[in-house]
Write an enzyme that holds these catalytic residues in place. Structure first.
Site, short mmCIF file in Angstrom:
data_model
loop_
_atom_site.label_atom_id
_atom_site.label_comp_id
_atom_site.label_asym_id
_atom_site.label_seq_id
_atom_site.Cartn_x
_atom_site.Cartn_y
_atom_site.Cartn_z
CG HIS A 273 -2.07 0.86 1.24
ND1 HIS A 273 -2.41 1.67 0.19
CD2 HIS A 273 -2.96 1.17 2.23
CE1 HIS A 273 -3.45 2.41 0.52
NE2 HIS A 273 -3.80 2.14 1.76
CG HIS A 312 -4.17 0.85 -8.21
ND1 HIS A 312 -5.50 0.81 -7.88
CD2 HIS A 312 -3.58 1.69 -7.33
CE1 HIS A 312 -5.70 1.60 -6.85
NE2 HIS A 312 -4.56 2.15 -6.50
CG ASP A 368 3.11 4.66 -3.93
OD1 ASP A 368 3.15 5.81 -3.48
OD2 ASP A 368 2.41 3.76 -3.48
N1 ACO Z 1 4.80 -6.74 -10.67
C1 ACO Z 1 4.67 -7.92 -11.31
N2 ACO Z 1 3.49 -8.57 -11.47
C2 ACO Z 1 2.41 -7.99 -10.94
C3 ACO Z 1 2.47 -6.77 -10.26
C4 ACO Z 1 3.72 -6.13 -10.12
N3 ACO Z 1 3.84 -4.96 -9.50
N4 ACO Z 1 1.23 -6.43 -9.83
C5 ACO Z 1 0.43 -7.42 -10.25
N5 ACO Z 1 1.13 -8.36 -10.92
C6 ACO Z 1 0.60 -9.56 -11.58
C7 ACO Z 1 0.17 -10.61 -10.57
O1 ACO Z 1 1.23 -11.52 -10.31
C8 ACO Z 1 -0.99 -11.25 -11.28
O2 ACO Z 1 -0.48 -12.11 -12.27
P1 ACO Z 1 -1.26 -13.50 -12.60
O3 ACO Z 1 -2.67 -13.13 -12.91
O4 ACO Z 1 -0.53 -14.08 -13.75
O5 ACO Z 1 -1.13 -14.33 -11.34
C9 ACO Z 1 -1.66 -10.12 -12.02
O6 ACO Z 1 -0.61 -9.16 -12.24
C10 ACO Z 1 -2.80 -9.47 -11.25
O7 ACO Z 1 -2.28 -8.98 -10.02
P2 ACO Z 1 -2.97 -9.14 -8.62
O8 ACO Z 1 -1.91 -9.36 -7.57
O9 ACO Z 1 -4.10 -10.11 -8.69
O10 ACO Z 1 -3.60 -7.70 -8.45
P3 ACO Z 1 -4.12 -7.09 -7.12
O11 ACO Z 1 -5.21 -6.17 -7.49
O12 ACO Z 1 -4.41 -8.13 -6.09
O13 ACO Z 1 -2.84 -6.28 -6.56
C11 ACO Z 1 -1.31 -4.58 -6.09
C12 ACO Z 1 -2.68 -4.93 -6.68
C13 ACO Z 1 -1.21 -5.07 -4.63
C14 ACO Z 1 -1.15 -3.07 -6.08
C15 ACO Z 1 -0.21 -5.24 -6.96
O14 ACO Z 1 -0.30 -4.76 -8.28
C16 ACO Z 1 1.19 -5.00 -6.39
O15 ACO Z 1 1.62 -5.74 -5.50
N6 ACO Z 1 1.92 -3.94 -6.89
C17 ACO Z 1 3.23 -3.64 -6.38
C18 ACO Z 1 3.12 -2.85 -5.09
C19 ACO Z 1 2.64 -1.44 -5.33
O16 ACO Z 1 3.12 -0.70 -6.16
N7 ACO Z 1 1.67 -1.04 -4.47
C20 ACO Z 1 1.13 0.32 -4.51
C21 ACO Z 1 -0.31 0.29 -4.88
S1 ACO Z 1 -0.91 1.90 -5.07
C22 ACO Z 1 -1.14 2.46 -3.50
O17 ACO Z 1 -1.39 1.78 -2.56
C23 ACO Z 1 -1.01 3.89 -3.36
#
Ligand code: ACO
Length: 434
Positions: A273, A312, A368
């Site tokens: 987050h 996201h 971010d």
């Molecule tokens: N890098 C690589 N792969 C990713 C990333 C990433 N940053 N984010 C998502 N994916 C992939 C997942 O592995 C998944 O792949 P799959 O379907 O083949 O298994 C697919 O994309 C969908 O991702 P989910 O994890 O299901 O998406 P979710 O909505 O649960 O997660 C989140 C969102 C937590 C923000 C995620 O994208 C992440 O961890 N990002 C990195 C951390 C980040 O930047 N957080 C800040 C968010 S913005 C904020 O809070 C202000």
């Protein structure tokens, strides 16, 4: 093929276990989860529930505050596009807008700003608590404890049914969070905790509390002050994200606003987050050079790690805040000099946006991705990035908490579970355990 039109605004469900049919109203594109409880296989059946870990498809409230269309990349506070607010508004005006629902008149804004300025001071007991933490304590942990600690000073804030009291406490939090945030930062550096200066604007005062020394005041370029103000605006609300849902859930027990928002700080601390901007910087430093970007991206695709600052839950398009942050980064770097990590970030973004792995999953830079680079250019350490996020997000938490308390549909938050543990079994004496 066009869908056949049936009975408008209802859904008919057939339970194949019993053959019975049920009709439920649809309103605002949703059905009430509790309506499903009428679906039973026998009289003593609890009724059908939905299973929705992480609330992927559950609306937990009705809200008038923030609108997001993640598929096209739209963000609006109270109907106003984030791009217009970032260009024309100020952070304190956005606080007013989020909490009151309307933009203030000139006189209202002047009164609001004066009210905030009157509350910037923080009781000495909180200073003592902060000085009691280890010298290198993470500022987010300190912020979380100190925001919760404000309850000790304002026992009257328990009167959450009193709207005037609520407004006063919200102003207190908008005013005091920067002071506490700056103190958390200075504790981490082992420096004296400076008093706020209510004569200065919100963002300017924040910079002074971060960087001045007793008897020595810095001069900040107005463009830097404005950049910080815009960053706070961009973080001010984001509807039902992890920290805001935490604030609502904790607040639903009718605890006071200081405890409720300290839960928001706790949730924001996590690297998935608000902690992501800190994680982005660490990632960029580890990559170290533009030439290492392809190997890093390969590792991400092999699931060895995440590309922090990408992806996201709601945006499946470019985060509109990321576009504005990208622009501010260039403006700030014109004054501070270019951050060498920017080159790595730009190359990462370029490669990721062309790569099928990221394209197929609709992974774009989020707010971010570039904000940490700006904070670093302002000479803030990575541990402070999430504190700035929390200062910016405070009015959103407050507006959502306030709205929740007036919402007749809300009760204490209490999800259900699907129990998957053992059936009843008898206690085994220690001597008989294997
Ligand atoms: N890098 C690589 N792969 C990713 C990333 C990433 N940053 N984010 C998502 N994916 C992939 C997942 O592995 C998944 O792949 P799959 O379907 O083949 O298994 C697919 O994309 C969908 O991702 P989910 O994890 O299901 O998406 P979710 O909505 O649960 O997660 C989140 C969102 C937590 C923000 C995620 O994208 C992440 O961890 N990002 C990195 C951390 C980040 O930047 N957080 C800040 C968010 S913005 C904020 O809070 C202000």
């Amino acid at each position: 093929m066009a869908a056949k039109k049936g009975n408008a605004d209802t859904i008919t469900v057939t339970d194949n276990r019993t053959g019975q049919t049920y009709e439920f109203p649809i309103s605002d594109g949703t059905i009430k989860a509790t309506d499903l409880r009428t679906i039973k296989v026998s009289d003593d059946d609890f009724g059908l529930m939905t299973y929705d870990p992480a609330f992927m498809n559950t609306a937990s409230c009705k809200s008038e505050i923030t609108f997001i269309d993640g598929d096209v990349g739209i963000l609006r506070y109270r109907g106003y596009p984030i791009e217009q607010l970032a260009e024309k508004s100020s952070f304190t005006e956005v606080c007013y807008l989020l909490i009151h629902g309307e933009l203030p008149t000139k006189a209202q804004l002047a009164g609001w700003d004066e009210w905030i300025k009157a509350h910037v001071y923080v009781d000495e007991s909180i200073r003592d608590v902060i000085n009691g933490f280890r010298h290198d304590a993470h500022p987010m942990a300190v912020l979380q404890a100190a925001i919760g600690g404000l309850s000790t000073l304002y026992p009257e804030s328990k009167e959450i049914g009193d709207k005037d009291q609520r407004m006063k406490d919200m102003v207190r939090l908008i005013a005091k969070t920067p002071t506490i945030g700056a103190w958390a930062f200075r504790r981490n550096l082992g420096r004296a905790l400076l008093n706020p200066n209510p004569e200065q604007s919100y963002a300017e005062n924040l910079l002074h509390m971060f960087f001045d020394e007793s008897g020595m005041e810095y001069n900040f370029d107005p463009k830097i002050i404005r950049a910080l103000d815009v960053l706070l605006i961009l973080h001010a609300d984001h509807e039902q994200n992890c920290s805001t849902s935490s604030v609502r859930a904790v607040g639903s027990s009718e605890t006071d606003v200081f405890q409720s928002t300290s839960a928001g700080v706790a949730a924001l601390y996590g690297p998935l987050h608000g902690g992501a901007n800190e994680a982005v910087l660490k990632m960029l430093r580890r990559i170290g050079d533009k030439k290492n970007v392809p190997a890093f991206v390969k590792g991400v695709k092999n699931r060895e790690e995440l590309l922090m600052g990408f992806g996201h839950r709601v945006y499946k398009n470019y985060d509109p805040r990321a576009k504005i942050v990208h622009k501010i980064a260039h403006e700030v770097f014109e004054i501070t000099g270019v951050n060498p990590l920017l080159e790595i970030a730009v190359e990462l973004e370029r490669i990721a946006l062309e790569d099928e792995f990221f394209v197929a999953r609709k992974l774009y830079p989020n707010v971010d991705f570039y904000s940490g680079l700006i904070y670093e250019a302002l000479r803030l350490p990575a541990e402070m990035f999430t504190v700035l996020f929390a200062i910016g997000r405070m009015p959103g938490w407050l507006a959502q908490w306030n709205e929740m308390l007036d919402d007749k549909d809300q009760k204490i938050a209490r999800p259900r579970q699907i129990y998957t543990g053992s059936g009843e079994r008898n206690y085994v004496a220690m001597s008989k355990r294997k």
